[in-house]
Scaffold this motif. Structure first.
Motif, PDB file in Angstrom:
ATOM      1  N   GLN A 193       0.831  -1.202   0.000  1.00 27.02           N
ATOM      2  CA  GLN A 193       0.000   0.000   0.000  1.00 27.02           C
ATOM      3  C   GLN A 193       0.867   1.253   0.000  1.00 27.02           C
ATOM      4  OE1 GLN A 193      -2.629  -0.220   3.360  1.00 27.02           O
ATOM      5  NE2 GLN A 193      -4.055  -1.585   2.342  1.00 27.02           N
ATOM      6  N   ASP A 194       0.382   2.277  -0.646  1.00 26.02           N
ATOM      7  CA  ASP A 194       1.060   3.566  -0.635  1.00 26.02           C
ATOM      8  C   ASP A 194       0.706   4.282   0.667  1.00 26.02           C
ATOM      9  OD1 ASP A 194       2.234   5.973  -1.060  1.00 26.02           O
ATOM     10  OD2 ASP A 194       0.907   6.615  -2.679  1.00 26.02           O
ATOM     11  N   ASP A 195       1.678   4.419   1.551  1.00 28.53           N
ATOM     12  CA  ASP A 195       1.407   5.058   2.843  1.00 28.53           C
ATOM     13  C   ASP A 195       2.150   6.383   2.970  1.00 28.53           C
ATOM     14  OD1 ASP A 195       3.959   4.079   3.032  1.00 28.53           O
ATOM     15  OD2 ASP A 195       3.750   3.295   5.061  1.00 28.53           O
ATOM     16  N   SER A 196       2.353   7.053   1.836  1.00 24.56           N
ATOM     17  CA  SER A 196       3.036   8.346   1.853  1.00 24.56           C
ATOM     18  C   SER A 196       2.203   9.367   2.628  1.00 24.56           C
ATOM     19  CB  SER A 196       3.260   8.854   0.429  1.00 24.56           C
ATOM     20  OG  SER A 196       4.083   7.964  -0.297  1.00 24.56           O
ATOM     21  N   ILE A 197       2.873  10.116   3.480  1.00 26.08           N
ATOM     22  CA  ILE A 197       2.199  11.108   4.312  1.00 26.08           C
ATOM     23  C   ILE A 197       1.935  12.378   3.502  1.00 26.08           C
ATOM     24  CG2 ILE A 197       2.515  12.614   6.321  1.00 26.08           C
ATOM     25  CD1 ILE A 197       4.094  10.328   7.612  1.00 26.08           C
ATOM     26  N   LEU A 198       0.813  12.999   3.761  1.00 20.63           N
ATOM     27  CA  LEU A 198       0.461  14.245   3.078  1.00 20.63           C
ATOM     28  C   LEU A 198       1.563  15.284   3.231  1.00 20.63           C
ATOM     29  CD1 LEU A 198      -3.262  14.620   4.246  1.00 20.63           C
ATOM     30  CD2 LEU A 198      -2.494  14.065   1.929  1.00 20.63           C
ATOM     31  N   PRO A 199       1.753  16.126   2.236  1.00 18.02           N
ATOM     32  CA  PRO A 199       2.765  17.179   2.348  1.00 18.02           C
ATOM     33  C   PRO A 199       2.312  18.303   3.270  1.00 18.02           C
ATOM     34  CG  PRO A 199       1.577  17.415   0.290  1.00 18.02           C
ATOM     35  CD  PRO A 199       1.101  16.121   0.912  1.00 18.02           C
ATOM     36  N   ASN A 200       3.295  19.041   3.787  1.00 21.68           N
ATOM     37  CA  ASN A 200       3.034  20.271   4.536  1.00 21.68           C
ATOM     38  C   ASN A 200       2.177  20.067   5.781  1.00 21.68           C
ATOM     39  OD1 ASN A 200       3.534  23.058   4.811  1.00 21.68           O
ATOM     40  ND2 ASN A 200       1.491  23.543   4.043  1.00 21.68           N
ATOM     41  N   VAL A 201       2.420  18.966   6.495  1.00 20.06           N
ATOM     42  CA  VAL A 201       1.753  18.739   7.785  1.00 20.06           C
ATOM     43  C   VAL A 201       2.816  18.359   8.808  1.00 20.06           C
ATOM     44  CG1 VAL A 201      -0.461  18.021   6.807  1.00 20.06           C
ATOM     45  CG2 VAL A 201       1.301  16.299   7.258  1.00 20.06           C
ATOM     46  N   TRP A 202       2.545  18.702  10.060  1.00 22.51           N
ATOM     47  CA  TRP A 202       3.416  18.267  11.151  1.00 22.51           C
ATOM     48  C   TRP A 202       3.246  16.764  11.356  1.00 22.51           C
ATOM     49  CZ3 TRP A 202       6.977  21.508  12.843  1.00 22.51           C
ATOM     50  CH2 TRP A 202       6.741  22.879  12.781  1.00 22.51           C
ATOM     51  N   ILE A 203       4.346  16.054  11.410  1.00 23.14           N
ATOM     52  CA  ILE A 203       4.314  14.609  11.659  1.00 23.14           C
ATOM     53  C   ILE A 203       4.757  14.366  13.099  1.00 23.14           C
ATOM     54  CG2 ILE A 203       5.232  12.362  10.982  1.00 23.14           C
ATOM     55  CD1 ILE A 203       5.875  13.583   8.236  1.00 23.14           C
ATOM     56  N   VAL A 204       3.893  13.757  13.871  1.00 25.87           N
ATOM     57  CA  VAL A 204       4.221  13.408  15.249  1.00 25.87           C
ATOM     58  C   VAL A 204       4.217  11.892  15.385  1.00 25.87           C
ATOM     59  CG1 VAL A 204       3.529  13.545  17.672  1.00 25.87           C
ATOM     60  CG2 VAL A 204       3.269  15.544  16.187  1.00 25.87           C
ATOM     61  N   ILE A 205       5.315  11.366  15.867  1.00 23.16           N
ATOM     62  CA  ILE A 205       5.405   9.939  16.167  1.00 23.16           C
ATOM     63  C   ILE A 205       5.513   9.786  17.684  1.00 23.16           C
ATOM     64  CG2 ILE A 205       6.772   7.831  15.909  1.00 23.16           C
ATOM     65  CD1 ILE A 205       7.559   8.757  13.155  1.00 23.16           C
ATOM     66  N   ARG A 206       4.547   9.101  18.253  1.00 20.04           N
ATOM     67  CA  ARG A 206       4.557   8.893  19.705  1.00 20.04           C
ATOM     68  C   ARG A 206       4.819   7.433  20.021  1.00 20.04           C
ATOM     69  NH1 ARG A 206      -0.298  10.707  21.320  1.00 20.04           N
ATOM     70  NH2 ARG A 206      -1.328   8.866  22.152  1.00 20.04           N
ATOM     71  N   VAL A 207       5.830   7.187  20.838  1.00 21.74           N
ATOM     72  CA  VAL A 207       6.118   5.833  21.307  1.00 21.74           C
ATOM     73  C   VAL A 207       5.656   5.719  22.751  1.00 21.74           C
ATOM     74  CG1 VAL A 207       8.065   5.513  19.738  1.00 21.74           C
ATOM     75  CG2 VAL A 207       8.472   6.461  22.002  1.00 21.74           C
ATOM     76  N   ASP A 208       5.164   4.546  23.087  1.00 22.84           N
ATOM     77  CA  ASP A 208       4.560   4.347  24.403  1.00 22.84           C
ATOM     78  C   ASP A 208       4.963   2.977  24.933  1.00 22.84           C
ATOM     79  OD1 ASP A 208       3.037   4.782  26.627  1.00 22.84           O
ATOM     80  OD2 ASP A 208       1.166   5.145  25.563  1.00 22.84           O
ATOM     81  N   GLY A 209       5.349   2.923  26.214  1.00 20.80           N
ATOM     82  CA  GLY A 209       5.770   1.675  26.819  1.00 20.80           C
ATOM     83  C   GLY A 209       4.628   0.668  26.922  1.00 20.80           C
ATOM     84  N   LYS A 210       4.940  -0.581  26.664  1.00 25.38           N
ATOM     85  CA  LYS A 210       3.959  -1.665  26.752  1.00 25.38           C
ATOM     86  C   LYS A 210       4.097  -2.352  28.107  1.00 25.38           C
ATOM     87  CE  LYS A 210       0.949  -4.610  24.920  1.00 25.38           C
ATOM     88  NZ  LYS A 210      -0.423  -4.206  24.563  1.00 25.38           N
ATOM     89  N   LYS A 211       3.004  -2.356  28.879  1.00 22.94           N
ATOM     90  CA  LYS A 211       2.968  -2.993  30.203  1.00 22.94           C
ATOM     91  C   LYS A 211       4.100  -2.473  31.098  1.00 22.94           C
ATOM     92  CE  LYS A 211       0.718  -7.245  28.616  1.00 22.94           C
ATOM     93  NZ  LYS A 211       0.797  -8.731  28.526  1.00 22.94           N
TER      94      LYS A 211
END
Length: 312
Positions: free
Chosen positions: A40-58
């Motif tokens: 699948q093409d999962d390219s992110i839209l242009p000109n937007v802030w990209i936030v990646i949040r990582v979260d601990g599991k258990k």
């Protein structure tokens, strides 16, 4: 005169490396290559802030197994900060990272072209790098050996406007205040008063922030506002030029109120032209910064955002 085709064939025959590469390309263009069409093409839209949040599991279980101090373990939080620093060192397009408890948010500038803005690539790279860096940084900050490897999940969220991004970060910092105030009161009742977990929960049920502040002050002599800012506000990581070290660049931890407009006025590089601002500390450099500078892992001196990570 020998033909050009003859010379090409002679070159191929005399260059085994070229012949091997040609064979590999021919194998890649096989009848099985059609399976690539399922990606699948999962390219992110242009000109937007990209936030990646990582979260601990258990992480509740993880913190209990590794004897984290309650309600806050400074060294455990610094493991998170150090792991996030490693991610920012890899991606210069991350203009800000914000962490609290067992989570970290990484903000990529709108114009980033890292990994051709492919969502899955960015998400997996950041999450895996953060996880491995957490393990690598653990012995530097914690004396308890790791009983098992921690695990983090991740998500990608897009914000179209500066206001949306500020509201997101404000939401995360407000979450710190609510959770930390509750946890501080809860563990004081458990460890200081000897209440059971259930009794402490019942004591705090239905209380407001003012009630918890009053409880801490009246029963334990604690002014909540004087507790370490890292516990109350989380950690903001920004790329700065360290005045104390002749302007060398490093990832600097700050514990400021990013909900206020003053924060954004003080750090205009986040939303504006990305040129790292200056940083100095009258009380000495934080350990996290000293480690970077002493390990010779400080950032390059140019001001143009770039990625060390592969962008393919």
């Amino acid at each position: 005169m020998r033909s050009l085709g003859f010379l090409n064939n002679l070159f191929k025959f005399s260059n085994p490396t070229f012949s091997l590469e040609l064979s590999i390309r021919r194998m890649a263009c096989s009848r099985f290559e059609y399976v690539k069409s399922f990606e699948q093409d999962d390219s992110i839209l242009p000109n937007v802030w990209i936030v990646i949040r990582v979260d601990g599991k258990k992480f509740h279980k993880f913190s209990k197994t590794h004897d984290f101090e309650k309600p806050n373990d400074e060294n455990a939080l610094n493991v998170m900060n150090a792991a996030a620093t490693a991610v920012m060192q890899e991606f210069r397009d991350i203009v800000l990272a914000y962490g609290q408890s067992d989570e970290y948010s990484f903000v990529f500038r709108k114009e980033t072209t890292a990994f051709k803005r492919r969502s899955a690539k960015l998400l997996t790279y950041v999450t895996s790098l953060f996880s491995s860096s957490y393990v690598m940084q653990w012995p530097r900050w914690k004396s308890v050996p790791l009983a098992y490897a921690p695990c983090f999940d991740g998500r990608v969220v897009l914000y179209p406007s500066d206001e949306n991004l500020r509201d997101y970060l404000s939401w995360r910092q407000a979450d710190v205040h609510v959770n930390n105030l509750y946890n501080t009161a809860f563990w004081k009742l458990v460890l200081g008063k000897g209440l059971s977990n259930q009794q402490a929960e019942e004591r705090l049920r239905g209380t407001f922030s003012a009630d918890k502040n009053e409880l801490l002050f009246q029963e334990f002599g604690i002014n909540y506002n004087t507790l370490p800012a890292m516990y109350r506000k989380g950690t903001i990581l920004l790329r700065k030029r360290v005045v104390d070290r002749k302007g060398r660049q490093a990832i600097v931890p700050l514990h400021e109120d990013l909900i206020s407009s003053q924060f954004w006025k003080n750090h205009t590089e986040i939303l504006g032209k990305y040129v790292p601002g200056s940083y100095s500390s009258p009380d000495g450099l934080p350990k996290l910064v000293e480690i970077q500078l002493n390990d010779n892992h400080s950032e390059q001196e140019d001001d143009q955002p770039q990625n060390k990570a592969d962008i393919s």
